[in-house]
Motif scaffolding. Structure first.
Motif, PDB file in Angstrom:
ATOM      1  N   LYS A  89     -18.514  14.917  41.377  1.00 14.41           N
ATOM      2  CA  LYS A  89     -19.448  13.986  42.011  1.00 14.41           C
ATOM      3  C   LYS A  89     -19.573  14.263  43.517  1.00 14.41           C
ATOM      4  CE  LYS A  89     -18.857  10.092  38.813  1.00 14.41           C
ATOM      5  NZ  LYS A  89     -18.458   8.673  38.688  1.00 14.41           N
ATOM      6  N   ASP A  90     -20.728  13.880  44.087  1.00 15.35           N
ATOM      7  CA  ASP A  90     -20.952  14.061  45.523  1.00 15.35           C
ATOM      8  C   ASP A  90     -19.867  13.371  46.344  1.00 15.35           C
ATOM      9  OD1 ASP A  90     -23.224  15.476  44.950  1.00 15.35           O
ATOM     10  OD2 ASP A  90     -24.607  13.809  45.328  1.00 15.35           O
ATOM     11  N   SER A  91     -19.457  12.175  45.905  1.00 16.45           N
ATOM     12  CA  SER A  91     -18.441  11.422  46.648  1.00 16.45           C
ATOM     13  C   SER A  91     -17.117  12.173  46.679  1.00 16.45           C
ATOM     14  CB  SER A  91     -18.245  10.038  46.017  1.00 16.45           C
ATOM     15  OG  SER A  91     -17.852  10.147  44.654  1.00 16.45           O
ATOM     16  N   VAL A  92     -16.800  12.873  45.589  1.00 10.78           N
ATOM     17  CA  VAL A  92     -15.565  13.658  45.534  1.00 10.78           C
ATOM     18  C   VAL A  92     -15.632  14.811  46.533  1.00 10.78           C
ATOM     19  CG1 VAL A  92     -14.134  15.172  44.097  1.00 10.78           C
ATOM     20  CG2 VAL A  92     -15.094  13.060  43.135  1.00 10.78           C
ATOM     21  N   ILE A  93     -16.774  15.504  46.561  1.00 10.75           N
ATOM     22  CA  ILE A  93     -16.945  16.629  47.477  1.00 10.75           C
ATOM     23  C   ILE A  93     -16.837  16.167  48.925  1.00 10.75           C
ATOM     24  CG2 ILE A  93     -18.511  18.445  48.234  1.00 10.75           C
ATOM     25  CD1 ILE A  93     -17.327  18.848  45.436  1.00 10.75           C
ATOM     26  N   THR A  94     -17.483  15.044  49.247  1.00 10.32           N
ATOM     27  CA  THR A  94     -17.427  14.511  50.613  1.00 10.32           C
ATOM     28  C   THR A  94     -15.999  14.186  51.009  1.00 10.32           C
ATOM     29  OG1 THR A  94     -19.656  13.592  50.452  1.00 10.32           O
ATOM     30  CG2 THR A  94     -18.204  12.641  52.122  1.00 10.32           C
ATOM     31  N   ARG A  95     -15.267  13.537  50.110  1.00 12.96           N
ATOM     32  CA  ARG A  95     -13.900  13.112  50.419  1.00 12.96           C
ATOM     33  C   ARG A  95     -12.905  14.263  50.433  1.00 12.96           C
ATOM     34  NH1 ARG A  95     -14.813   8.028  46.389  1.00 12.96           N
ATOM     35  NH2 ARG A  95     -15.917   6.692  47.887  1.00 12.96           N
ATOM     36  N   ASN A 184     -10.687  18.673  33.204  1.00 10.64           N
ATOM     37  CA  ASN A 184     -11.046  17.399  32.566  1.00 10.64           C
ATOM     38  C   ASN A 184     -10.207  16.244  33.098  1.00 10.64           C
ATOM     39  OD1 ASN A 184     -13.009  18.647  30.925  1.00 10.64           O
ATOM     40  ND2 ASN A 184     -11.451  19.209  29.420  1.00 10.64           N
ATOM     41  N   GLY A 185      -9.984  16.245  34.407  1.00 13.88           N
ATOM     42  CA  GLY A 185      -9.248  15.165  35.052  1.00 13.88           C
ATOM     43  C   GLY A 185      -7.743  15.233  34.897  1.00 13.88           C
ATOM     44  N   GLU A 186      -7.233  16.262  34.222  1.00  9.46           N
ATOM     45  CA  GLU A 186      -5.792  16.382  33.982  1.00  9.46           C
ATOM     46  C   GLU A 186      -5.215  17.517  34.826  1.00  9.46           C
ATOM     47  OE1 GLU A 186      -2.659  17.589  30.384  1.00  9.46           O
ATOM     48  OE2 GLU A 186      -4.816  17.392  29.964  1.00  9.46           O
ATOM     49  N   ILE A 187      -4.108  17.240  35.509  1.00  8.60           N
ATOM     50  CA  ILE A 187      -3.413  18.277  36.263  1.00  8.60           C
ATOM     51  C   ILE A 187      -2.645  19.142  35.272  1.00  8.60           C
ATOM     52  CG2 ILE A 187      -1.701  18.771  38.040  1.00  8.60           C
ATOM     53  CD1 ILE A 187      -2.328  16.040  39.267  1.00  8.60           C
ATOM     54  N   VAL A 188      -3.016  20.420  35.168  1.00  9.22           N
ATOM     55  CA  VAL A 188      -2.398  21.292  34.174  1.00  9.22           C
ATOM     56  C   VAL A 188      -1.399  22.266  34.796  1.00  9.22           C
ATOM     57  CG1 VAL A 188      -4.373  21.113  32.616  1.00  9.22           C
ATOM     58  CG2 VAL A 188      -4.309  22.964  34.306  1.00  9.22           C
ATOM     59  N   PHE A 189      -1.369  22.329  36.131  1.00  7.06           N
ATOM     60  CA  PHE A 189      -0.416  23.199  36.812  1.00  7.06           C
ATOM     61  C   PHE A 189      -0.241  22.734  38.245  1.00  7.06           C
ATOM     62  CE2 PHE A 189       0.220  26.624  39.889  1.00  7.06           C
ATOM     63  CZ  PHE A 189       1.414  27.167  39.442  1.00  7.06           C
ATOM     64  N   THR A 190       0.982  22.805  38.750  1.00  9.12           N
ATOM     65  CA  THR A 190       1.225  22.554  40.177  1.00  9.12           C
ATOM     66  C   THR A 190       2.247  23.554  40.702  1.00  9.12           C
ATOM     67  OG1 THR A 190       2.995  20.947  39.724  1.00  9.12           O
ATOM     68  CG2 THR A 190       0.764  20.067  40.068  1.00  9.12           C
ATOM     69  N   ASN A 191       2.108  23.885  41.960  1.00  3.78           N
ATOM     70  CA  ASN A 191       3.086  24.707  42.675  1.00  3.78           C
ATOM     71  C   ASN A 191       3.274  24.100  44.053  1.00  3.78           C
ATOM     72  OD1 ASN A 191       4.538  27.334  43.599  1.00  3.78           O
ATOM     73  ND2 ASN A 191       2.919  26.981  45.108  1.00  3.78           N
ATOM     74  N   ALA A 226      -6.778   9.210  42.580  1.00  2.89           N
ATOM     75  CA  ALA A 226      -7.614   8.312  43.386  1.00  2.89           C
ATOM     76  C   ALA A 226      -8.978   8.931  43.665  1.00  2.89           C
ATOM     77  CB  ALA A 226      -6.906   7.974  44.700  1.00  2.89           C
ATOM     78  N   LEU A 227      -8.997  10.237  43.904  1.00  5.51           N
ATOM     79  CA  LEU A 227     -10.252  10.931  44.197  1.00  5.51           C
ATOM     80  C   LEU A 227     -11.088  11.170  42.937  1.00  5.51           C
ATOM     81  CD1 LEU A 227      -8.950  13.564  46.771  1.00  5.51           C
ATOM     82  CD2 LEU A 227     -10.473  11.648  47.264  1.00  5.51           C
ATOM     83  N   ARG A 228     -10.449  11.096  41.770  1.00  7.70           N
ATOM     84  CA  ARG A 228     -11.122  11.309  40.482  1.00  7.70           C
ATOM     85  C   ARG A 228     -11.717  12.717  40.391  1.00  7.70           C
ATOM     86  NH1 ARG A 228     -14.117   5.487  39.123  1.00  7.70           N
ATOM     87  NH2 ARG A 228     -12.209   4.223  39.209  1.00  7.70           N
ATOM     88  N   ILE A 229     -10.912  13.676  40.787  1.00  9.75           N
ATOM     89  CA  ILE A 229     -11.320  15.073  40.649  1.00  9.75           C
ATOM     90  C   ILE A 229     -11.280  15.446  39.176  1.00  9.75           C
ATOM     91  CG2 ILE A 229     -10.666  17.458  41.169  1.00  9.75           C
ATOM     92  CD1 ILE A 229      -9.608  16.419  43.862  1.00  9.75           C
ATOM     93  N   LYS A 230     -12.372  16.012  38.672  1.00  9.63           N
ATOM     94  CA  LYS A 230     -12.489  16.324  37.249  1.00  9.63           C
ATOM     95  C   LYS A 230     -12.031  17.739  36.925  1.00  9.63           C
ATOM     96  CE  LYS A 230     -14.014  12.315  36.108  1.00  9.63           C
ATOM     97  NZ  LYS A 230     -13.086  11.408  35.364  1.00  9.63           N
ATOM     98  N   TRP A 231     -12.337  18.683  37.819  1.00  4.88           N
ATOM     99  CA  TRP A 231     -11.901  20.059  37.548  1.00  4.88           C
ATOM    100  C   TRP A 231     -11.900  20.867  38.830  1.00  4.88           C
ATOM    101  CZ3 TRP A 231     -17.023  20.630  38.547  1.00  4.88           C
ATOM    102  CH2 TRP A 231     -17.478  21.893  38.876  1.00  4.88           C
ATOM    103  N   LEU A 253     -10.730  21.062  47.880  1.00  3.18           N
ATOM    104  CA  LEU A 253     -11.094  21.433  46.514  1.00  3.18           C
ATOM    105  C   LEU A 253     -11.532  22.903  46.514  1.00  3.18           C
ATOM    106  CD1 LEU A 253     -11.415  20.475  43.618  1.00  3.18           C
ATOM    107  CD2 LEU A 253     -13.686  19.612  44.188  1.00  3.18           C
ATOM    108  N   ARG A 254     -10.558  23.781  46.666  1.00  2.00           N
ATOM    109  CA  ARG A 254     -10.798  25.238  46.706  1.00  2.00           C
ATOM    110  C   ARG A 254      -9.440  25.923  46.789  1.00  2.00           C
ATOM    111  NH1 ARG A 254      -8.152  26.239  51.611  1.00  2.00           N
ATOM    112  NH2 ARG A 254      -8.843  24.787  53.201  1.00  2.00           N
ATOM    113  N   PRO A 255      -9.397  27.252  46.568  1.00  2.00           N
ATOM    114  CA  PRO A 255      -8.123  27.973  46.636  1.00  2.00           C
ATOM    115  C   PRO A 255      -7.527  27.931  48.037  1.00  2.00           C
ATOM    116  CG  PRO A 255      -9.783  29.276  45.479  1.00  2.00           C
ATOM    117  CD  PRO A 255     -10.506  28.121  46.118  1.00  2.00           C
ATOM    118  N   PRO A 256      -6.212  28.036  48.134  1.00  2.00           N
ATOM    119  CA  PRO A 256      -5.556  28.024  49.449  1.00  2.00           C
ATOM    120  C   PRO A 256      -5.772  29.328  50.195  1.00  2.00           C
ATOM    121  CG  PRO A 256      -3.961  28.522  47.753  1.00  2.00           C
ATOM    122  CD  PRO A 256      -5.246  28.190  47.039  1.00  2.00           C
ATOM    123  N   GLY A 257      -5.605  29.265  51.515  1.00  2.00           N
ATOM    124  CA  GLY A 257      -5.628  30.463  52.337  1.00  2.00           C
ATOM    125  C   GLY A 257      -4.214  30.952  52.577  1.00  2.00           C
ATOM    126  N   GLY A 258      -4.038  31.692  53.663  1.00  5.18           N
ATOM    127  CA  GLY A 258      -2.697  32.142  54.031  1.00  5.18           C
ATOM    128  C   GLY A 258      -2.074  33.100  53.037  1.00  5.18           C
TER     129      GLY A 258
END
Length: 373
Positions: A89-95, A184-191, A226-231, A253-258
């Motif tokens: 959603k636009d609101s997600v991108i803005t936030r 689909n709104g589910e966190i499937v991996f974290t590092n 809270a942000l309701r990020i879908k993917w 909402l994008r890959p990390p740098g560094g």
């Protein structure tokens, strides 16, 4: 299928080529390596749909839009909307791009963070009265430390009031990040990434206690929910205070740098650029290998000046953890002042199954590499 890649990251381009996915590059900067893209557009990102049609007459040819850089996130979302493609959603991108709107929204969701104030809604005296001195001034639409000012006087605060920015109370502690894939709104991996030297050296995964890891993961889960990020792939920065408290910094909402994507590959045994492309295109879960190593990225920027000598490279290559060293400078080259973590003159990758040995070699790297200006 054709992917429109908004903003150029060589890792994303290489992954698309390896996966045999046709793609178009849209970049605001000239490219040193054009890869094998079907088309390369070098211009400001489109503001209106007509701007898009100037370069892409057959819009139906584009089936996916992928934003690999911070600057490409908002225009990429606009294009998905114009072409009626899958999007957040636009609101997600803005936030996830406007740091002030991000903090306003998440503070209302009880996400812990340092106190902040907008730059244009108050007087300098009121900002200093509430936040004290020194104070940090950050640009709303920026990343990688660009435009950050550390102000110690009322006069300095007054001179920064006209910037489209916000003020924060500085913190005593260290920074780090947590990278996630959301489907689909589910966190499937974290590092969890530890900033061993902020803006210079990262360790993947971070060498924290289980208790600290759980706090960081909880913060990340609460923010993304809270942000309701879908993917997509997210990159959240946090502060670890001296008392063990974890505070929110910002989220993208994008890959990390560094060069963190390279370190992820070394630690987990899978190409994370290919994984990112797979998530963006297929929006399906992908099985990840278990952690097999500990990795580090070291960003090289010797400071402003002219290079007179470079020593220590041969000894660095003999370190147990050494994986890669790429220097983009030679003797006689002029080095510009660094304005953000995305600016560098080389980087190194270190990896080791033994975390203590990795830390030992990181310290050795810093003592061995000498770039005299």
């Amino acid at each position: 299928m054709t992917v429109l890649l908004m903003g150029f990251r060589s890792g994303a381009a290489r992954a698309l080529e390896k996966m045999k996915v046709p793609y178009i590059i849209w970049s605001e900067k000239e490219l040193l390596n054009s890869r094998t893209a079907k088309k390369i557009i070098i211009d400001k990102f489109p503001v209106e749909k007509n701007d898009l049609q100037i370069y892409l007459s057959d819009l139906s040819d584009v089936t996916h839009v992928i934003s690999s850089t911070e600057a490409g996130v908002i225009p990429g979302s606009k294009i998905r909307k114009w072409l009626d493609l899958h999007r957040n959603k636009d609101s997600v991108i803005t936030r996830c791009t406007d740091k002030l709107e991000m903090k306003k929204f998440l503070s209302q969701k009880n996400i812990p963070m340092t106190k902040f104030l907008p730059s244009r809604a108050m007087k300098a005296e009121d900002i200093v009265g509430e936040l004290g001195l020194p104070v940090v001034n950050k640009v709303r639409l920026s990343s990688g430390g660009r435009g950050v000012q550390f102000l110690s006087t009322l006069e300095e605060v007054e001179s920064s009031m006209s910037r489209d920015s916000y003020f924060e109370k500085p913190l005593d502690g260290t920074e780090g990040s947590i990278e996630s894939f959301v489907i689909n709104g589910e966190i499937v991996f974290t590092n969890i990434t530890q900033y061993f030297k902020n803006g210079e050296c990262n360790i993947v995964p971070g060498q924290y206690t289980q208790q600290i890891n759980e706090k960081i993961e909880e913060l990340n889960s609460n923010v993304l929910s809270a942000l309701r990020i879908k993917w997509g792939m997210t990159h959240l920065e946090y502060y670890l205070l001296d008392n063990g408290e974890i505070l929110f910094g910002e989220v993208a909402l994008r890959p990390p740098g560094g060069y963190i994507m390279e370190a992820l590959k070394e630690s987990y045994g899978i190409n994370f650029w290919e994984l990112f492309i797979n998530v963006e295109i297929n929006m399906q879960k992908t099985e990840l290998k278990f952690k097999k190593s500990n990795s580090s990225t070291i960003i090289i920027h010797p400071g402003e000046g002219t290079v007179s000598s470079i020593t220590g490279i041969d000894k660095i290559k003999k370190l147990e953890s050494f994986k890669k060293l790429k220097l983009k400078i030679n003797i006689g080259d002029k080095i510009d002042q660094r304005d953000g973590v995305g600016e560098d003159y080389g980087h190194a990758i270190m990896t080791n199954t033994n975390s203590k040995n990795l830390l030992r070699d990181i310290k050795s790297f810093y003592s061995l590499l000498e770039i005299t200006l």
